[in-house]
Design an enzyme around this catalytic site. Structure first.
Site, PDB file in Angstrom:
ATOM      1  CE  LYS A  26      -3.920   0.030   2.650  1.00 31.02           C
ATOM      2  NZ  LYS A  26      -5.136   0.102   2.001  1.00 31.02           N
ATOM      3  NE  ARG A  96      -6.916   3.839   4.575  1.00 32.71           N
ATOM      4  CZ  ARG A  96      -8.289   3.559   4.699  1.00 32.71           C
ATOM      5  NH1 ARG A  96      -8.690   2.438   4.256  1.00 32.71           N
ATOM      6  NH2 ARG A  96      -9.046   4.365   4.201  1.00 32.71           N
ATOM      7  N   GLY A 105      -7.974  -7.664   4.393  1.00 30.34           N
ATOM      8  CA  GLY A 105      -8.793  -7.829   5.561  1.00 30.34           C
ATOM      9  C   GLY A 105      -7.913  -8.459   6.908  1.00 30.34           C
ATOM     10  CG  MET A 107      -2.653  -7.206   9.321  1.00 27.19           C
ATOM     11  SD  MET A 107      -0.989  -6.887   9.096  1.00 27.19           S
ATOM     12  CE  MET A 107      -0.777  -6.604   7.192  1.00 27.19           C
ATOM     13  NE  ARG A 363      -4.866  -4.655  -2.801  1.00 30.24           N
ATOM     14  CZ  ARG A 363      -5.281  -4.952  -1.738  1.00 30.24           C
ATOM     15  NH1 ARG A 363      -4.496  -4.690  -0.479  1.00 30.24           N
ATOM     16  NH2 ARG A 363      -6.532  -5.393  -1.729  1.00 30.24           N
ATOM     17  CG  HIS A 481     -11.362  -7.961   3.389  1.00 32.02           C
ATOM     18  ND1 HIS A 481     -11.695  -7.103   4.351  1.00 32.02           N
ATOM     19  CD2 HIS A 481     -10.758  -6.934   2.713  1.00 32.02           C
ATOM     20  CE1 HIS A 481     -11.371  -5.880   4.282  1.00 32.02           C
ATOM     21  NE2 HIS A 481     -10.725  -5.842   3.465  1.00 32.02           N
ATOM     22  CB  SER A 793      15.494 -41.837 -13.345  1.00 33.13           C
ATOM     23  OG  SER A 793      14.446 -41.157 -13.142  1.00 33.13           O
ATOM     24  CB  CYS A 860      10.962 -40.623 -12.544  1.00 30.33           C
ATOM     25  SG  CYS A 860      11.730 -42.014 -11.586  1.00 30.33           S
ATOM     26  CE1 TYR A 880      13.526 -38.073 -16.961  1.00 31.88           C
ATOM     27  CE2 TYR A 880      15.613 -38.032 -18.231  1.00 31.88           C
ATOM     28  CZ  TYR A 880      14.660 -38.630 -17.159  1.00 31.88           C
ATOM     29  OH  TYR A 880      14.703 -39.778 -16.695  1.00 31.88           O
TER      30      TYR A 880
HETATM   31  C1  PEP Z   1      10.647 -43.234  -6.262  1.00 31.41           C
HETATM   32  O1  PEP Z   1      10.928 -44.085  -5.494  1.00 31.41           O
HETATM   33  O2  PEP Z   1      10.784 -41.891  -6.344  1.00 31.41           O
HETATM   34  C2  PEP Z   1       9.884 -43.828  -7.535  1.00 31.41           C
HETATM   35  C3  PEP Z   1       9.783 -42.906  -8.594  1.00 31.41           C
HETATM   36  O3  PEP Z   1       9.714 -45.191  -7.199  1.00 31.41           O
HETATM   37  P1  PEP Z   1       8.307 -45.733  -6.636  1.00 31.41           P
HETATM   38  O4  PEP Z   1       7.228 -44.609  -6.250  1.00 31.41           O
HETATM   39  O5  PEP Z   1       7.769 -46.555  -7.878  1.00 31.41           O
HETATM   40  O6  PEP Z   1       9.001 -46.253  -5.710  1.00 31.41           O
END
Ligand code: PEP
Ligand code: MG
Length: 906
Positions: A26, A96, A105, A107, A363, A481, A793, A860, A880
């Protein structure tokens, strides 16, 4: 010495928009508007730093503050030609709050500070309006006693005994006695009497006099605003929003302007574009003859700001455009100036005092995900912002919100609307109705979906609002709010559904004579403001063509790839639609679960319960065609994209047959009796299967299982190549802890690879060999693992489990306490624990790449679909991330935002 006070007004300001952290949102907005020459009532901002210093010293103002405030007041006095506390020409101010990030809202505010028995006569002479002055006085007494004398003192009155409630009773009583139907009917004399009754009540209840000294009022108000930073609802809101407790709030002390000086006055709130849809239209609400709090408190349904944005609920009320055309015209110009200057949608507050417009706030406005997307794309087309800014204008959460369900419009055509309100929060939701915040939290904990129904939108309900699928209120407007809060969370919300007659005590609501009790199901359409009885079907909202255009821009700036975790043809196809550039985890064991799994499961059981290698080989041969077909289908769908296929990784006990009939069939197939089946099943029972005979360990003891799987993958690929497709399998070994495991399996891989290439007369199969990193030891020894693995991975589910020693399936019992007590900031199974697991990963990546510079790296675990974790993966140099199909757009956006934020892109 720190400078605590920053003046603004009269076309100048000591601060500017870049000082949000110091001046709060503000304060920074007011300073910038002053610099732009907009009509801002002069005032000053006391910094957030002053607030934190105040708390550090146990609630004592820093010694230099008094002099700074006095100087700033003199500046304001000079600008206005008024004097604070002066009997003839008094200056009144508002106090304020204003944090770095808006906490609508949550405070406190005190208005009309400086009105005392000494200044009242002067004010009456100046305004010629005794009624107005006493109305302002009784409002000051109410607000001050509530905010400064009660809340800031930490007094927690019993239900119904709050000082404000007690004063409201006095007011209501007088109204009744006089036969008035509205507050506006009070005469000056009534209000004068009321003020005296208020002061007496305050002395009775709180044991202290309401201060009749302008300085005492000012300092009381400043301290109370600081203290409201640690008020209950502010603390709860910060916890939900992840706002640090040590930021503190600024205090804005500003010349009062009055929207309640009769019919040429008014007050309102506006958005430079529609915050629900993003449409480029001036959108807002106002109330004639009212003070600012009346609009945002959600007590009255406010008027529309213009004709174009009227809706069913407010169409009968005069718009500002019609009622005060000159002020409206001026506001339109200001809207233009602000958007051109800030290059973003602004949320503004204004007051009109006797036909003169004043700006009280600007704002960046909160908005729905849909609005964020539409505005960003429009502003790009208008040349206001560039593509990188477009990408940063939509948060991953807002994107998620857009992928959330809507009420199926087909079903809506025939469903009966039981009530209509304002479309305050997006999308659709259904749930069982509850009538207070506590119940909403408790029911949600019990696994239920709830809709929180309240009379009006009250920020005190913040926790219940969070827990609910949707919020429904009988009163209040779009800018109240709680509507802002709900919209900020992307939560479905309908406010001001006047047809609801709510009974919070009996926990029921009556609509058009029909009673609905707690627990009954409602469906809300928050984009249209509609309430339905019962549960309507939902559809997903991903078919938005602008979303596709937006994602195309996102992908232009994204450098890290995104893959998906998918095992079925359906998931693989859907993931491609959502932009998957490969599969990062294909869990082979999926083919033994669910639909169509009867035969392969039976054959797998045969494998598991075989006692000799010969028996096992026989069973594996029978299983082979099913595994090959399964892998081939997915590789075929992903044609030309990599597919990481993980070797079998289930705890064995999951597959042991429990039903008599299956045991009998298996016994027959293996040529043994049922007792022997039971005996063999017993023999493989483990006391801790999660850490038992699974993953690579299975392949070490039974190399023939590994051999069969690798052959299935390579032959499936070879067949596809011969059919003219491009199969890119990546064979991934799970649950490894030592490079020797990888070496052992690699011997099988090399042998089968040579055989298959020869058999199919191929030059090569584009296949890599790598491992999951999901055991801390493997992460520690990554330099070694990379001697054999061509890719890593990170299986962050197991890595988190084993690094913390927290069972991933049993954290429900304690994680809440860990978060509440701030032992952990977030659930480490949702967002990577950057400090511990993250550090391990970062070092593991470095070690792996030191051995093998082109080591391919991905993730993963579930974290691959969490925006903050995706950013972390980018910073660690991952190639990735892989996540479930629905999280792909979020991962793409988070990856693009990380790329834009990186120093290399600057
Ligand atoms: C993990 O352990 O992160 C994984 C992807 O394998 P899972 O969840 O199948 O154990
Ligand atoms: Mg795992």
């Amino acid at each position: 010495m720190a400078k605590y006070v920053y003046f603004f007004g009269n076309g100048i300001a000591e601060g500017d928009a870049s000082q949000k952290n110091l001046l709060g949102g503000k304060g920074a907005g007011l300073a910038e508007m002053s610099r732009l020459g907009l009509p801002v009532p002069p005032g000053f901002t006391i910094t957030t730093e002053c607030c934190t210093d105040y708390f550090k010293s146990g609630g004592v103002f820093p010694p230099t503050l008094k002099t700074e405030v006095e100087k700033a007041i003199r500046n304001v006095e000079a600008s206005m030609g008024l004097k604070f506390g002066d009997p003839d020409n008094p200056l009144l101010v508002s106090c304020r709050s204003g944090a770095r990030r808006s906490m609508p809202g949550m405070m406190e505010t005190v208005l009309n500070v400086g009105l005392t028995t000494q200044t009242i006569p002067g004010m009456i002479r100046k305004t010629g309006n005794e009624k107005f002055v006493y109305d302002a006085y009784r409002r000051l007494i109410m607000m001050y006693s509530d905010v400064v004398m009660e809340k800031a003192e930490g007094i927690e009155p019993e239900e119904g005994k709050a000082i404000r409630t007690q004063l409201e009773h006095i007011l209501e009583k007088m109204k009744k006695e006089k036969g008035y139907s509205s507050d506006t009917e009070f005469s000056a004399q009534d209000l004068k009497v009321l003020s005296e009754l208020f002061k007496k009540k305050i002395l009775d209840v709180l044991g202290k006099e309401f201060p009749d000294d302008h300085h005492a009022q000012l300092w009381g108000a400043i301290g109370a605003v600081f203290k409201s930073w640690n008020g209950k609802r502010a603390v709860a809101y910060r916890k939900i929003e992840g706002i640090p407790d040590d930021w503190g709030t600024a205090v804005n002390v500003q010349t009062m302007v009055f929207g309640n000086m009769g019919n040429t006055s008014g007050t309102g709130v506006g958005f430079t574009r529609n915050p629900a849809t993003g449409k480029n239209e001036f959108y807002g609400e106002w109330l004639p003859n009212a003070q600012g709090e009346d609009v945002v408190a959600g007590i009255r349904t406010p008027n529309p700001i213009n004709e174009a944005t009227k809706n069913e609920q407010n169409a009968h009320l005069p718009s500002l455009e019609k009622a005060m055309p000159e002020s409206y015209e001026q506001l339109l110009q200001i809207r233009q100036i602000l958007e051109t200057h800030f290059k973003d949608m602004q949320d503004i507050e204004f007051t009109i005092q006797e036909n003169k417009l004043y700006m009280l706030q600007t704002r960046v406005g909160k908005r729905t995900g849909l609005a964020a997307l539409n505005m960003a794309m429009d502003m790009l087309a208008e040349g206001l912002i560039d593509e990188k800014t477009v990408i940063n204008r939509v948060s991953p959460n807002q994107l998620d919100e857009m992928l959330h369900p809507l009420v199926d419009p087909e079903a809506e055509k025939t469903a009966k609307v039981i009530a209509k309100g304002l479309p305050a929060g997006p999308g659709g939701a259904y749930g069982q109705i509850v009538f207070n915040s506590m119940d909403a939290v408790a029911w949600k904990k019990a696994g239920k979906k709830v809709i929180l129904i309240r009379e009006e939108t009250n920020p005190e309900d913040v926790e219940g609002m969070r827990a609910a699928e949707a919020i429904l209120t009988a009163r209040g407007g779009m800018t109240s709010h709680a509507a802002l809060v709900a919209r900020g969370w992307g939560k479905c919300c309908v406010v001001g559904a006047g047809a609801l007659k709510i009974d919070v005590i009996e926990k029921k609501v009556t609509v058009d004579g029909k009673i609905y009790a707690e627990g009954e199901v409602f469906t809300l359409n928050g984009s249209k403001g509609l309430v339905y009885e019962g549960q309507l079907p939902m559809i997903d909202a991903t078919e938005n063509p602008r979303l596709k255009d937006f994602m195309a821009i996102v992908d232009k700036y994204r450098t890290m790839k995104v893959r998906t975790n998918a095992e079925t043809a359906k998931d693989a196809l859907m993931a491609k639609e959502f932009g998957a550039e490969g599969i990062g985890l294909f869990r082979t064991e999926h083919m033994f679960y669910g639909e169509g799994s009867d035969i392969p499961l039976f054959l797998l059981r045969k494998v598991i319960l075989s006692n000799t290698r010969a028996e096992r080989l026989q069973a594996l041969e029978e299983l082979y065609p099913y595994v090959k077909e399964d892998v081939k289908t997915t590789l075929g769908i992903m044609d030309g994209l990599p597919v990481t296929i993980r070797l079998l990784d289930p705890p064995l006990h999951e597959f042991v047959p429990k039903r008599k009939e299956t045991q009998k069939k298996l016994a027959e197939a293996l040529g043994i009796d049922e007792k022997e089946i039971i005996k063999r099943s017993e023999a493989i029972r483990e006391s801790n299967p999660m850490m038992g005979h699974r993953g690579v360990r299975l392949g070490i003891t039974y190399p023939e299982i590994t051999e069969m799987q690798i052959r299935a993958i390579l032959e499936a690929s070879a067949e596809l190549i011969q059919e003219g497709k491009r199969a890119i399998p990546e064979i991934m070994v799970p649950v490894t802890c030592d490079v020797k495991e990888l070496e052992e399996i690699e011997v099988i891989f090399d042998q089968v690879y040579d055989e298959v290439v020869k058999k199919f007369n191929l030059e090569r199969i584009d296949c890599q060999y790598g491992t999951m990193i999901e055991i801390p030891r493997a992460a520690m020894l990554s330099d070694k693992m990379a001697e054999v693995a061509e890719f890593f991975s990170y299986g962050t589910n197991d890595l988190t489990q084993m690094f913390f020693g927290f069972s991933r399936d049993d954290i429900g019992g304690f994680m809440g306490d860990y978060i509440d007590k701030k032992i952990l900031v977030k659930d480490p199974f949702q967002t990577i624990d950057f400090e511990g697991v993250g550090r391990l990963i970062r070092e593991s990546v470095q070690k792996g790449r030191a051995t093998r510079p082109n080591l391919k790296i991905g993730i993963c675990g579930e974290h691959g679909g969490d925006a903050d974790s995706v950013k972390f993966c980018y910073e660690c140099g991952f190639d990735y991330v892989s996540c479930s199909p629905y999280r792909l757009p979020i991962a793409r956006l988070a990856a693009a935002q990380a790329a834009i934020a990186s120093p290399a892109s600057k």
